[in-house]
Design an enzyme around this catalytic site. Sequence first.
Site, PDB file in Angstrom:
ATOM      1  N   ARG A 181      -2.318  -5.981  24.423  1.00 54.41           N
ATOM      2  CA  ARG A 181      -1.493  -5.014  25.157  1.00 54.41           C
ATOM      3  C   ARG A 181      -1.402  -3.705  24.373  1.00 54.41           C
ATOM      4  O   ARG A 181      -1.224  -3.704  23.174  1.00 54.41           O
ATOM      5  CB  ARG A 181      -0.094  -5.601  25.365  1.00 54.41           C
ATOM      6  CG  ARG A 181       0.843  -4.743  26.187  1.00 54.41           C
ATOM      7  CD  ARG A 181       2.052  -5.564  26.615  1.00 54.41           C
ATOM      8  NE  ARG A 181       2.706  -6.206  25.480  1.00 54.41           N
ATOM      9  CZ  ARG A 181       3.699  -5.655  24.771  1.00 54.41           C
ATOM     10  NH1 ARG A 181       4.134  -4.443  25.073  1.00 54.41           N
ATOM     11  NH2 ARG A 181       4.246  -6.306  23.767  1.00 54.41           N
ATOM     12  N   SER A 193       0.816  -1.221   0.000  1.00 53.77           N
ATOM     13  CA  SER A 193       0.000   0.000   0.000  1.00 53.77           C
ATOM     14  C   SER A 193       0.846   1.266   0.000  1.00 53.77           C
ATOM     15  O   SER A 193       0.588   2.208  -0.752  1.00 53.77           O
ATOM     16  CB  SER A 193      -0.928  -0.018   1.219  1.00 53.77           C
ATOM     17  OG  SER A 193      -1.790  -1.134   1.175  1.00 53.77           O
ATOM     18  N   GLY A 194       1.859   1.318   0.864  1.00 53.24           N
ATOM     19  CA  GLY A 194       2.687   2.515   0.939  1.00 53.24           C
ATOM     20  C   GLY A 194       3.538   2.710  -0.289  1.00 53.24           C
ATOM     21  O   GLY A 194       3.651   3.820  -0.823  1.00 53.24           O
ATOM     22  N   GLY A 230       3.395 -11.618  16.379  1.00 48.95           N
ATOM     23  CA  GLY A 230       4.018 -10.395  15.897  1.00 48.95           C
ATOM     24  C   GLY A 230       4.580 -10.532  14.493  1.00 48.95           C
ATOM     25  O   GLY A 230       4.636 -11.623  13.916  1.00 48.95           O
ATOM     26  N   GLY A 265      -1.245 -12.695  21.323  1.00 52.32           N
ATOM     27  CA  GLY A 265      -2.224 -11.857  21.992  1.00 52.32           C
ATOM     28  C   GLY A 265      -2.461 -10.520  21.324  1.00 52.32           C
ATOM     29  O   GLY A 265      -3.014  -9.601  21.933  1.00 52.32           O
ATOM     30  N   TYR A 284      -3.521  -8.202  17.502  1.00 51.83           N
ATOM     31  CA  TYR A 284      -4.613  -8.119  16.530  1.00 51.83           C
ATOM     32  C   TYR A 284      -4.890  -9.472  15.871  1.00 51.83           C
ATOM     33  O   TYR A 284      -6.003  -9.983  15.872  1.00 51.83           O
ATOM     34  CB  TYR A 284      -4.227  -7.195  15.375  1.00 51.83           C
ATOM     35  CG  TYR A 284      -4.266  -5.720  15.581  1.00 51.83           C
ATOM     36  CD1 TYR A 284      -5.221  -4.956  14.929  1.00 51.83           C
ATOM     37  CD2 TYR A 284      -3.325  -5.065  16.351  1.00 51.83           C
ATOM     38  CE1 TYR A 284      -5.240  -3.577  15.044  1.00 51.83           C
ATOM     39  CE2 TYR A 284      -3.327  -3.685  16.480  1.00 51.83           C
ATOM     40  CZ  TYR A 284      -4.291  -2.941  15.824  1.00 51.83           C
ATOM     41  OH  TYR A 284      -4.297  -1.591  15.936  1.00 51.83           O
ATOM     42  N   CYS A 315      -5.290  -7.476   5.668  1.00 52.37           N
ATOM     43  CA  CYS A 315      -6.557  -6.796   5.931  1.00 52.37           C
ATOM     44  C   CYS A 315      -7.734  -7.327   5.112  1.00 52.37           C
ATOM     45  O   CYS A 315      -8.796  -7.653   5.669  1.00 52.37           O
ATOM     46  CB  CYS A 315      -6.421  -5.302   5.639  1.00 52.37           C
ATOM     47  SG  CYS A 315      -4.873  -4.552   6.161  1.00 52.37           S
ATOM     48  N   TYR A 328      -4.253  -3.212  -8.829  1.00 50.61           N
ATOM     49  CA  TYR A 328      -3.003  -2.547  -8.473  1.00 50.61           C
ATOM     50  C   TYR A 328      -2.083  -2.426  -9.679  1.00 50.61           C
ATOM     51  O   TYR A 328      -1.417  -1.405  -9.885  1.00 50.61           O
ATOM     52  CB  TYR A 328      -2.317  -3.294  -7.335  1.00 50.61           C
ATOM     53  CG  TYR A 328      -2.712  -2.798  -5.965  1.00 50.61           C
ATOM     54  CD1 TYR A 328      -1.841  -2.024  -5.199  1.00 50.61           C
ATOM     55  CD2 TYR A 328      -3.968  -3.089  -5.428  1.00 50.61           C
ATOM     56  CE1 TYR A 328      -2.203  -1.562  -3.947  1.00 50.61           C
ATOM     57  CE2 TYR A 328      -4.337  -2.640  -4.181  1.00 50.61           C
ATOM     58  CZ  TYR A 328      -3.452  -1.877  -3.442  1.00 50.61           C
ATOM     59  OH  TYR A 328      -3.819  -1.410  -2.207  1.00 50.61           O
ATOM     60  N   LYS A 339      -8.599 -11.186   5.504  1.00 49.58           N
ATOM     61  CA  LYS A 339      -9.000 -11.383   6.902  1.00 49.58           C
ATOM     62  C   LYS A 339     -10.407 -10.864   7.140  1.00 49.58           C
ATOM     63  O   LYS A 339     -11.230 -11.543   7.772  1.00 49.58           O
ATOM     64  CB  LYS A 339      -8.020 -10.654   7.821  1.00 49.58           C
ATOM     65  CG  LYS A 339      -8.389 -10.676   9.288  1.00 49.58           C
ATOM     66  CD  LYS A 339      -7.530  -9.700  10.060  1.00 49.58           C
ATOM     67  CE  LYS A 339      -7.811  -8.263   9.638  1.00 49.58           C
ATOM     68  NZ  LYS A 339      -6.952  -7.288  10.318  1.00 49.58           N
ATOM     69  N   GLU A 346     -25.646   6.348  18.714  1.00 52.82           N
ATOM     70  CA  GLU A 346     -26.212   7.499  19.415  1.00 52.82           C
ATOM     71  C   GLU A 346     -25.696   7.611  20.845  1.00 52.82           C
ATOM     72  O   GLU A 346     -25.735   8.684  21.439  1.00 52.82           O
ATOM     73  CB  GLU A 346     -27.735   7.434  19.417  1.00 52.82           C
ATOM     74  CG  GLU A 346     -28.339   6.340  20.290  1.00 52.82           C
ATOM     75  CD  GLU A 346     -29.860   6.352  20.262  1.00 52.82           C
ATOM     76  OE1 GLU A 346     -30.443   7.364  20.679  1.00 52.82           O
ATOM     77  OE2 GLU A 346     -30.438   5.353  19.799  1.00 52.82           O
ATOM     78  N   ARG A 357       1.110 -15.502  26.493  1.00 52.39           N
ATOM     79  CA  ARG A 357       2.082 -15.513  27.580  1.00 52.39           C
ATOM     80  C   ARG A 357       1.799 -14.488  28.672  1.00 52.39           C
ATOM     81  O   ARG A 357       2.244 -14.625  29.810  1.00 52.39           O
ATOM     82  CB  ARG A 357       3.483 -15.262  27.025  1.00 52.39           C
ATOM     83  CG  ARG A 357       3.637 -13.876  26.394  1.00 52.39           C
ATOM     84  CD  ARG A 357       5.005 -13.668  25.787  1.00 52.39           C
ATOM     85  NE  ARG A 357       5.124 -12.340  25.189  1.00 52.39           N
ATOM     86  CZ  ARG A 357       6.227 -11.894  24.588  1.00 52.39           C
ATOM     87  NH1 ARG A 357       7.281 -12.686  24.508  1.00 52.39           N
ATOM     88  NH2 ARG A 357       6.260 -10.680  24.084  1.00 52.39           N
TER      89      ARG A 357
END
Length: 449
Positions: A203, A14-15, A260, A174, A176, A47, A98, A50, A439, A197
Amino acid sequence: MNYDYDLFVIGAGSGGVRAARMSAGFGARVAVAEESSLGGTCVNVGCIPKKLFVYGSHFSEDFEDAEFYGWDLHPTQFDWRRLRDNKTEEVRRLNGIYGELLGDAGVDVYGSRATFVDDHTLRVGQDTITAEHILIATGSRPHVPRLPGSKFVISSNEMFYLPTLPRRIAVVGGGYIAVEFAGIMNGLGVDTTLVYRGPLFLRGFDEGIRSFVKTELEGKGIRLMFNTTVQSIRKEGNTRILLLNDNTELKVDQVLYATGRTPNTYGLELEKAQVETNSNGAVVVDESYQTSANNIYALGDVIDRFQLTPVAIAEGMAFSNSVFGGESGSVDYSSIPTCVFCQPNIGTVGPTEEEATSQFDDLQVFESTFRPLKHTVTKRNERSLMKLLVDGATDRVIAAHMVGSDAGEIIQGLAVAITAKATKADFDRTIAIHPTSAEEFVTMRSRSR
């Protein structure tokens, strides 16, 4: 020197694509090298696929809820291969788009790996190419720690192309990706265990949000194992057996490690161009995305600031405006909205309550939890949480956090208001749309802290 290109971009995510197109629009001669599929992680193994899987997995609840609204849908049947292959077809369509966008902008595309020869020279496949400016936009890759039996696990990349759906899965992590895939698998009927863990997942998010989501996921049947680490993995037949830190074993059919992502700089031969990286391989840049080499820049996941597609796009525009547009380009990182597509979704913009407490002397917290109208009929126990943080000294709304259906859609609009420095009085005098969950954000009153 007469270079082959004014700008050569390594990586068509994307970038990189945004920077290439904008720079070409300013009249630069631009080329892009991409050794994999166009669109980068977001389009191919991030993205987009998923979110399609999230949609697919949520139909299990939608079908159950439909009965309370008069629809008889039984029996229902799920075909994993159909979802997987339809997703792949959509990804291929986006790959083509693209390519068309780059072609229409006059950008040359090389479908090969690019490595540095020196600060102005690249080896691209069998070609040697020179460029006045080089932009590194190679993104990130999944990180799987080394442990006995790690060869028996998969990363998020492989999850999008599983040949069959497992009956039981362990999701390790843990962040996204771990929380989102736990929800996807659970929604598709897979017996799902999330192993993390730490004492609580996600976090860096608001503590109230994290605790609320924990309760919601447990209510949906996802088994959560916190303060738990995997010591080793062995395989017996088609079963993976995880030995945990308390010496118990967890038996599953598949293990997803979502622990990660690592900046994707391995093998670029950056040392030949004197480009510095930090301890985890991220390219070191200044506020203008310039590396230690004056003519080489980097942006997106590879600089490991915020691994979010819209951030990479904003950085690509800032780079192009600065280097080829004759303008000062910068990105405001202070209030970046984001969403976690767990089920229910998380949407957030601005600091957490914990961060804001240390930043503002007079912090006001407005919070509401409720059962959405839809589920007053279905009797589903799913609840929503909404929270506004206000600087009492100025009345400015500094953050909004939400757990609930369509949280990302709702928070996007609030992000505009927060970026524009709207006050709580602005929110209060805004007429609500009734009946909606959104609302609540214009009718909330302060809770005591």
